[in-house]
Design an enzyme around this catalytic site. Structure first.
Site, PDB file in Angstrom:
ATOM      1  CG  HIS A   1       4.467  -1.875  10.136  1.00 34.32           C
ATOM      2  ND1 HIS A   1       5.784  -0.981   9.896  1.00 34.32           N
ATOM      3  CD2 HIS A   1       3.561  -1.334   9.405  1.00 34.32           C
ATOM      4  CE1 HIS A   1       5.300  -0.112   9.211  1.00 34.32           C
ATOM      5  NE2 HIS A   1       3.875  -0.102   8.752  1.00 34.32           N
TER       6      HIS A   1
ATOM      7  CG  HIS B   1       4.212   2.112   3.037  1.00 37.57           C
ATOM      8  ND1 HIS B   1       3.705   0.805   3.680  1.00 37.57           N
ATOM      9  CD2 HIS B   1       4.675   1.605   1.856  1.00 37.57           C
ATOM     10  CE1 HIS B   1       4.142  -0.199   2.747  1.00 37.57           C
ATOM     11  NE2 HIS B   1       4.727   0.261   1.753  1.00 37.57           N
TER      12      HIS B   1
ATOM     13  CG  ASP C   1       0.553  -1.180   7.789  1.00 33.05           C
ATOM     14  OD1 ASP C   1       1.556  -2.015   7.215  1.00 33.05           O
ATOM     15  OD2 ASP C   1       0.897  -0.208   7.629  1.00 33.05           O
TER      16      ASP C   1
ATOM     17  CG  HIS D   1      -3.691   0.165   6.860  1.00 29.81           C
ATOM     18  ND1 HIS D   1      -3.346   0.915   8.027  1.00 29.81           N
ATOM     19  CD2 HIS D   1      -2.534   0.409   6.131  1.00 29.81           C
ATOM     20  CE1 HIS D   1      -2.252   1.733   7.822  1.00 29.81           C
ATOM     21  NE2 HIS D   1      -1.887   1.419   6.877  1.00 29.81           N
TER      22      HIS D   1
ATOM     23  CG  ASP E   1       4.866   3.450   8.648  1.00 24.16           C
ATOM     24  OD1 ASP E   1       4.793   3.471   7.257  1.00 24.16           O
ATOM     25  OD2 ASP E   1       4.976   2.661   9.416  1.00 24.16           O
ATOM     26  CG  HIS E   2       8.107   3.179   5.581  1.00 27.25           C
ATOM     27  ND1 HIS E   2       7.004   2.495   6.205  1.00 27.25           N
ATOM     28  CD2 HIS E   2       8.625   2.462   4.268  1.00 27.25           C
ATOM     29  CE1 HIS E   2       6.682   1.281   5.160  1.00 27.25           C
ATOM     30  NE2 HIS E   2       7.376   1.337   4.222  1.00 27.25           N
TER      31      HIS E   2
ATOM     32  CG  HIS F   1      -0.441  -0.021   2.579  1.00 27.08           C
ATOM     33  ND1 HIS F   1       0.424  -0.883   3.025  1.00 27.08           N
ATOM     34  CD2 HIS F   1      -0.237   0.939   3.454  1.00 27.08           C
ATOM     35  CE1 HIS F   1       0.921  -0.563   4.239  1.00 27.08           C
ATOM     36  NE2 HIS F   1       0.595   0.590   4.741  1.00 27.08           N
TER      37      HIS F   1
HETATM   38 FE   LIG Z   1       0.661   1.569   6.547  1.00 23.73          FE
END
Ligand SMILES: [Fe+2]
Length: 228
Positions: free
Chosen positions: A172, A59, A131, A113, A61-62, A57
């Site tokens: 994660h 992202h 996620d 998500h 967060d990074h 997907h």
């Molecule tokens: Fe994510």
């Protein structure tokens, strides 16, 4: 199949390396920009050619390592259909398959998500769940067109219907877990086990999590394949 699970400490992100041992062709799932040198070194050491970078997907967060890896290796960047990533070489939709030597990858749409999230089902024995499903948890649903009811349906109808022994490799982990199975998660994942769809929606709506530190830069960067 050659298989490695790699970890980025800062974002607690797993990147997965899959390769056909006879053709020496490789795939990275969810590479992280800061870990591109690590990944290139490993590919070199193992004598592998990177063919695909596959994203579960977009992202928040990074930043993805795809653009940098594509520049270094000429691999193709593959993202879920409907993701707003115009620079991708290929979009993959529910039910599509990718074949690389003996590695068969089937895309399973698992939105919730984010609205364009994919889980990848590899050789019908392992899932890369991004996620959508974590070990004893799941991704949050409060941004990027997330929807708790949709995530509940994705996990319970698309993933929990696969054989119990199917391995689960998440995007994660924050508690030291590395791998689980569908049977284990069906029984022991506290977000889903014994919870109705309504209870799950209520629980997810009350998490009150802070936004990821990198959301303002990561989402636009990932919509450009990780070009920064
Ligand atoms: Fe994510």
């Amino acid at each position: 199949m050659l298989f490695r699970q790699l970890f980025d400490l800062e974002s607690s992100t797993y990147t997965y390396l899959l390769a056909d041992e006879s053709t020496k062709e490789a795939i990275l799932i969810d590479p992280v920009l800061e870990q591109v040198e690590r990944d290139l070194k490993l590919l070199r050491e193992l004598g592998l050619s990177l063919r695909f970078c596959l994203e579960t997907h977009v992202h928040a967060d990074h930043i993805t390592g795809t653009a940098k890896l594509r520049k270094a290796t000429g691999c193709l960047g593959i993202v879920p259909a409907q993701a707003q990533v115009a620079c991708a070489d290929k979009h993959i939709k529910d039910g599509d398959t990718l074949q690389l030597g003996t590695i068969n990858i089937q895309a399973i749409a698992t939105p919730g998500h984010t609205d364009s999230h994919m889980t990848y089902y590899v050789n019908r024995d392992r899932l890369f769940t991004g996620d959508a499903l974590f070990i004893r948890g799941c991704g949050r649903t409060d941004f990027q067109s997330g929807d708790a009811g949709v995530l509940f349906d994705s996990v319970t109808q698309r993933l929990f219907t696969l054989p119990d022994e199917t391995l689960v490799y998440p995007g994660h982990d924050y508690r030291g877990h590395t791998v689980s199975t569908i049977g284990e998660e069906k029984q022991s994942n506290p977000r889903f086990s014994g919870r109705s769809r309504e209870e799950f929606i209520e629980f997810m709506g009350n998490l009150n999590l802070p936004n990821p530190k990198k959301i303002m830069e990561a989402v636009p960067a990932n919509e450009s394949c990780g070009a920064t």
